[in-house]
Design a protein around this motif. Structure first.
Motif, PDB file in Angstrom:
ATOM      1  N   ALA A  92     -11.974  40.056  43.443  1.00 39.42           N
ATOM      2  CA  ALA A  92     -10.161  40.383  43.062  1.00 39.42           C
ATOM      3  C   ALA A  92      -9.669  38.878  43.679  1.00 39.42           C
ATOM      4  O   ALA A  92      -8.713  38.119  42.660  1.00 39.42           O
ATOM      5  CB  ALA A  92      -9.786  40.942  44.300  1.00 39.42           C
ATOM      6  N   GLU A  93      -9.970  37.970  44.428  1.00 39.63           N
ATOM      7  CA  GLU A  93      -9.744  36.569  44.852  1.00 39.63           C
ATOM      8  C   GLU A  93      -9.541  35.322  43.940  1.00 39.63           C
ATOM      9  O   GLU A  93      -8.750  34.644  42.616  1.00 39.63           O
ATOM     10  CB  GLU A  93     -10.306  36.170  46.086  1.00 39.63           C
ATOM     11  CG  GLU A  93      -9.566  36.890  47.326  1.00 39.63           C
ATOM     12  CD  GLU A  93     -10.670  36.586  48.231  1.00 39.63           C
ATOM     13  OE1 GLU A  93     -11.895  35.791  48.259  1.00 39.63           O
ATOM     14  OE2 GLU A  93      -9.759  36.726  49.391  1.00 39.63           O
ATOM     15  N   HIS A  94     -11.452  35.695  42.877  1.00 34.17           N
ATOM     16  CA  HIS A  94     -11.105  35.002  41.750  1.00 34.17           C
ATOM     17  C   HIS A  94     -10.043  35.571  40.906  1.00 34.17           C
ATOM     18  O   HIS A  94     -10.313  33.970  39.710  1.00 34.17           O
ATOM     19  CB  HIS A  94     -12.266  35.376  40.800  1.00 34.17           C
ATOM     20  CG  HIS A  94     -13.009  34.339  39.603  1.00 34.17           C
ATOM     21  ND1 HIS A  94     -13.251  33.466  39.947  1.00 34.17           N
ATOM     22  CD2 HIS A  94     -12.873  34.609  38.562  1.00 34.17           C
ATOM     23  CE1 HIS A  94     -13.994  32.488  38.192  1.00 34.17           C
ATOM     24  NE2 HIS A  94     -13.157  33.642  37.663  1.00 34.17           N
ATOM     25  N   GLN A  98      -6.986  32.430  39.052  1.00 32.84           N
ATOM     26  CA  GLN A  98      -6.879  31.935  37.703  1.00 32.84           C
ATOM     27  C   GLN A  98      -6.111  32.742  37.250  1.00 32.84           C
ATOM     28  O   GLN A  98      -5.379  31.986  36.166  1.00 32.84           O
ATOM     29  CB  GLN A  98      -8.289  32.998  36.925  1.00 32.84           C
ATOM     30  CG  GLN A  98      -9.401  32.903  37.665  1.00 32.84           C
ATOM     31  CD  GLN A  98      -9.743  31.434  36.816  1.00 32.84           C
ATOM     32  OE1 GLN A  98      -9.614  31.374  35.439  1.00 32.84           O
ATOM     33  NE2 GLN A  98     -10.337  30.999  37.552  1.00 32.84           N
ATOM     34  N   ARG A  99      -4.859  33.107  38.040  1.00 33.90           N
ATOM     35  CA  ARG A  99      -3.418  33.516  37.728  1.00 33.90           C
ATOM     36  C   ARG A  99      -2.403  32.649  37.790  1.00 33.90           C
ATOM     37  O   ARG A  99      -1.306  32.749  38.656  1.00 33.90           O
ATOM     38  CB  ARG A  99      -3.106  34.936  38.043  1.00 33.90           C
ATOM     39  CG  ARG A  99      -4.127  36.211  37.285  1.00 33.90           C
ATOM     40  CD  ARG A  99      -4.215  37.770  37.190  1.00 33.90           C
ATOM     41  NE  ARG A  99      -2.406  38.170  36.850  1.00 33.90           N
ATOM     42  CZ  ARG A  99      -2.304  38.732  36.129  1.00 33.90           C
ATOM     43  NH1 ARG A  99      -2.869  37.590  34.938  1.00 33.90           N
ATOM     44  NH2 ARG A  99      -0.430  38.750  36.252  1.00 33.90           N
ATOM     45  N   GLY A 100      -2.702  32.027  39.857  1.00 33.72           N
ATOM     46  CA  GLY A 100      -2.051  31.083  40.014  1.00 33.72           C
ATOM     47  C   GLY A 100      -1.705  31.604  41.034  1.00 33.72           C
ATOM     48  O   GLY A 100      -0.847  30.967  42.209  1.00 33.72           O
ATOM     49  N   ALA A 152      -6.165  33.892  52.481  1.00 35.59           N
ATOM     50  CA  ALA A 152      -5.534  33.135  51.070  1.00 35.59           C
ATOM     51  C   ALA A 152      -6.682  32.961  49.897  1.00 35.59           C
ATOM     52  O   ALA A 152      -8.375  32.668  50.120  1.00 35.59           O
ATOM     53  CB  ALA A 152      -5.590  31.633  51.747  1.00 35.59           C
ATOM     54  N   CYS A 153      -6.541  32.373  48.657  1.00 39.27           N
ATOM     55  CA  CYS A 153      -7.177  32.861  47.418  1.00 39.27           C
ATOM     56  C   CYS A 153      -7.897  31.475  47.706  1.00 39.27           C
ATOM     57  O   CYS A 153      -7.231  30.653  46.871  1.00 39.27           O
ATOM     58  CB  CYS A 153      -6.262  33.637  46.950  1.00 39.27           C
ATOM     59  SG  CYS A 153      -5.907  34.758  46.589  1.00 39.27           S
ATOM     60  N   PRO A 181      -5.955  33.968  32.363  1.00 39.57           N
ATOM     61  CA  PRO A 181      -5.072  33.221  32.586  1.00 39.57           C
ATOM     62  C   PRO A 181      -3.421  34.196  32.205  1.00 39.57           C
ATOM     63  O   PRO A 181      -3.228  35.399  32.063  1.00 39.57           O
ATOM     64  CB  PRO A 181      -4.291  32.597  30.870  1.00 39.57           C
ATOM     65  CG  PRO A 181      -4.980  32.873  30.084  1.00 39.57           C
ATOM     66  CD  PRO A 181      -6.176  33.752  30.652  1.00 39.57           C
ATOM     67  N   ARG A 182      -2.629  33.181  32.667  1.00 40.29           N
ATOM     68  CA  ARG A 182      -1.085  34.528  33.059  1.00 40.29           C
ATOM     69  C   ARG A 182      -0.483  35.352  31.077  1.00 40.29           C
ATOM     70  O   ARG A 182      -0.645  33.874  30.763  1.00 40.29           O
ATOM     71  CB  ARG A 182      -0.072  33.705  33.874  1.00 40.29           C
ATOM     72  CG  ARG A 182      -0.013  33.576  35.892  1.00 40.29           C
ATOM     73  CD  ARG A 182       1.152  32.974  35.453  1.00 40.29           C
ATOM     74  NE  ARG A 182       0.483  32.656  36.841  1.00 40.29           N
ATOM     75  CZ  ARG A 182       1.414  33.294  38.429  1.00 40.29           C
ATOM     76  NH1 ARG A 182       2.140  34.327  38.256  1.00 40.29           N
ATOM     77  NH2 ARG A 182       0.845  32.860  39.121  1.00 40.29           N
TER      78      ARG A 182
END
Length: 192
Positions: A92-94, A98-100, A152-153, A181-182
């Motif tokens: 989930a953190e990864h 990736q989505r910022g 924090a991610c 990506p977003r």
């Protein structure tokens, strides 16, 4: 067999429901469990597998461009403390990085509640680097005080603490997640 995590997916409540139902100590309020099952259909959900079998899941809700929350997470009880929960949180953190997204939150029963199962849940979140931020004595009613947690991610190399056994050494899962990506405005960006 190794641990794999894949997703996020939408529409996987039929896979997640049996896992929820195997955990009545955590998901014993039928109305809440029914709501989780409905939400899983339309909310991004990561699935943990042991070989070919789904044995755990984690559902995410994005609150802002900076934060998301673990709405519900469950691992079959016979597989607790075997790295599946850690693999789900790390995946989930990864995905969120990736989505910022910078922060991951969760809510549990507060330490003011004597439930031993949730004491284990709180130890798990501490071991994963989460910290309790605030208690909400009335959020789920006076008999069920809530606690909000945040982490924090980061890149997965952060120092994780443990007050219990090998949880300080999360296992390295084989994770089936590519960079995401977003999504463009008006699209969900999730697999269906």
């Amino acid at each position: 067999m190794g641990i794999t995590v894949e997703g996020p997916f939408l529409g996987r409540s039929s896979v997640c429901e049996p896992i929820l139902l195997s955990l009545p100590q955590w998901f014993g309020v039928q109305a809440a469990t029914d709501q989780y099952i409905q939400d899983i259909e339309v909310t991004p959900t990561l699935l943990a597998h042991d070989g070919d079998f789904a044995v755990g899941f984690l559902t995410l809700v994005e609150h802002s461009a900076y934060s998301a929350e673990i709405q519900v997470m469950a691992v079959r009880p016979e597989l607790h403390r075997r790295g599946f929960g850690a693999a789900l949180v790390q995946a989930a953190e990864h995905y969120l990085r990736q989505r910022g997204i910078e922060y991951l939150q969760a809510k549990t029963l507060s330490a003011r509640h004597p439930d031993e199962n949730y004491a284990g849940t709180r130890r798990f979140y501490l071991a994963m680097g989460f910290r309790p931020l605030e208690e909400f004595p009335e959020r789920w009613g006076p008999a069920n005080p809530a606690c909000s947690w945040s982490s924090a991610c980061e890149d997965g190399q952060r120092h994780r603490h443990s007050s219990q056994g090998d949880m300080s050494q999360p296992q390295s899962p084989s994770t089936v997640l590519g960079p995401r990506p977003r999504p463009e405005a008006g699209t969900s960006g999730y697999q269906e």
